[in-house]
Write an enzyme that holds these catalytic residues in place. Structure first.
Site, PDB file in Angstrom:
ATOM      1  N   ASP A  24       0.860  -1.180   0.000  1.00  0.00           N
ATOM      2  CA  ASP A  24       0.000   0.000   0.000  1.00  0.00           C
ATOM      3  C   ASP A  24       0.900   1.234   0.000  1.00  0.00           C
ATOM      4  O   ASP A  24       2.036   1.166  -0.447  1.00  0.00           O
ATOM      5  CB  ASP A  24      -0.959  -0.019   1.195  1.00  0.00           C
TER       6      ASP A  24
ATOM      7  N   HIS B  10       2.089   1.962  -3.176  1.00  0.00           N
ATOM      8  CA  HIS B  10       1.165   2.893  -3.818  1.00  0.00           C
ATOM      9  C   HIS B  10       1.687   4.325  -3.821  1.00  0.00           C
ATOM     10  O   HIS B  10       0.949   5.250  -4.147  1.00  0.00           O
ATOM     11  CB  HIS B  10      -0.202   2.842  -3.129  1.00  0.00           C
TER      12      HIS B  10
END
Length: 389
Positions: free
Chosen positions: A213, A236
């Site tokens: 993430d 991310h």
């Protein structure tokens, strides 16, 4: 060489503590066993009670070895403002998942905490499998939480395979993270590296993060943050948001992200807000000296964030985004749109500044593109792809 120098530093400090009037507490002396099986939580709590309760600077020492800790909740205020935790070994989380009400190691209401070295192994594989299978999973555990504390230093810490967030900085001020290493597989869901919320004066420097993430995420109420010398990937990217998901969230301001490298991440430098009408703001953000290597969305502001298209389709974000600058951002984009400003119709982005942007699409035959919606700003220097502001 760096590992040897860090070990030498820890040894020197430990010897210094042991030979002066400062108090030093080894968790082994309180019953901890380095067998990776015997629960050392009680021993850790006893060592913390002794160190926190000492009127003079105190140290907790975790020697080489693997120590299973079911949960560690360490609370102040302490009688001294120089409580230090030196870790030469590895702390192991429970092998199952969802224990500890969302938190594994937590420090709260502490002023003057320092954590040096060591490894936290969150053993999050079972939780990831549960989420991947879309089962009814318990709350994922954050490996390390700094809550409602101030003047905190975390140096040389390694965090592996957290169930959820690796590190959470919540309601705190004066927190510095230096030379940390944070890793989880890129397919591990919601394993943000460092999450900051309702906190100010946070510094993250010379740290390597690769997770499933955001490498670093900044939530509501984050202010006066410096992020520098970060290598991010997989993951991310470095994100502000998501914001505006609930009514009354405080804004984000005075953020500097400098000298970062993003490797194959889903996003690069991102700001995202829900497509809800709730008020808020993001302002005074500087992104400077960033290198992108095959990043899907190198520069992106998304004010239409609405996963699952639930409760927000067709609405307009009420978050006002202003005074956001990007300077010396270069490298390669894995998608054609390398610069995307998809802003709110009711609260357009204003004061966006682009300077010396050099982003190319991986396909040499197709130029990179920019996309703008409700965005206003200025440009200077060489801008590639051509600006749509």
């Amino acid at each position: 060489m760096k590992s040897f120098l860090l070990l030498l530093l820890l040894l020197l400090v430990f010897v210094s503590f042991s030979t002066t009037t400062n108090a030093a507490y080894n968790i082994v002396d309180f019953g901890a066993k380095a067998d990776g099986k015997t629960d050392a939580a009680a021993a850790f709590r006893k060592a913390w009670a002794a160190a926190c309760g000492a009127a003079k600077p105190a140290m907790i020492y975790v020697p080489v070895g693997r120590f299973f800790v079911s949960q560690g909740l360490f609370q102040g205020p302490c009688k001294n403002n120089a409580t230090r935790v030196f870790i030469d070994g590895t702390l192991l989380a429970p092998p199952g998942y969802g224990g500890g009400a969302g938190m594994w190691i937590k420090f709260q209401y502490v002023d003057g905490l320092s954590i040096y070295g060591g490894t936290l192994d969150g053993r999050g594989q079972a939780m990831w499998a549960c989420k991947t299978a879309k089962l009814r999973c318990p709350t994922a555990v954050t490996s390390l939480t700094i809550s409602k504390s101030k003047n905190v230093l975390i140096r040389g810490l390694t965090s592996l395979n957290s169930e959820g967030f690796h590190m959470s900085i919540y309601g705190s001020s004066g927190v510095t993270v230096l030379r940390a290493k944070i890793f989880a597989p890129d397919e591990s869901p919601n394993t943000d590296g460092i999450h900051i919320q309702l906190s100010s004066s946070v510094t993250i420097v010379n740290t390597t993060i690769g997770t499933g993430d955001d490498c670093i995420s900044m939530g509501a109420g984050t202010a006066n943050v410096r992020i520098q010398g970060i290598t991010c990937g997989p993951g991310h990217g470095i994100s502000i948001g998501s914001l505006g998901g609930v009514l009354g969230d405080p804004g984000v301001e005075n953020i500097t992200v400098k000298s970062v490298v993003l490797l194959g991440t889903q996003n690069g430098l991102r700001i995202k807000t829900w497509g809800n009408p709730y008020d808020g703001y993001v302002r005074g953000v500087v992104f400077q000296h960033a290198i992108m290597k095959k990043v899907q969305n190198p520069i992106v502001i998304d004010q239409n964030y609405c996963p699952g298209r639930v409760n927000c389709p067709g609405q307009s974000s009420g978050i006002k985004i202003s005074n956001i600058s990007y300077a010396d951002v270069r490298g390669s984009s894995a998608t054609k749109v390398a610069v995307k400003f998809d802003c709110s119709a009711s609260k357009p982005c204003v004061g966006i500044a682009l300077q010396d942007i050099k982003l190319t699409y991986m396909s040499s035959s197709t130029p990179a593109q920019s996309f703008c919606n409700n965005a206003k700003g200025s440009i200077s220097g060489v801008i590639n792809p051509p600006s749509c502001l």
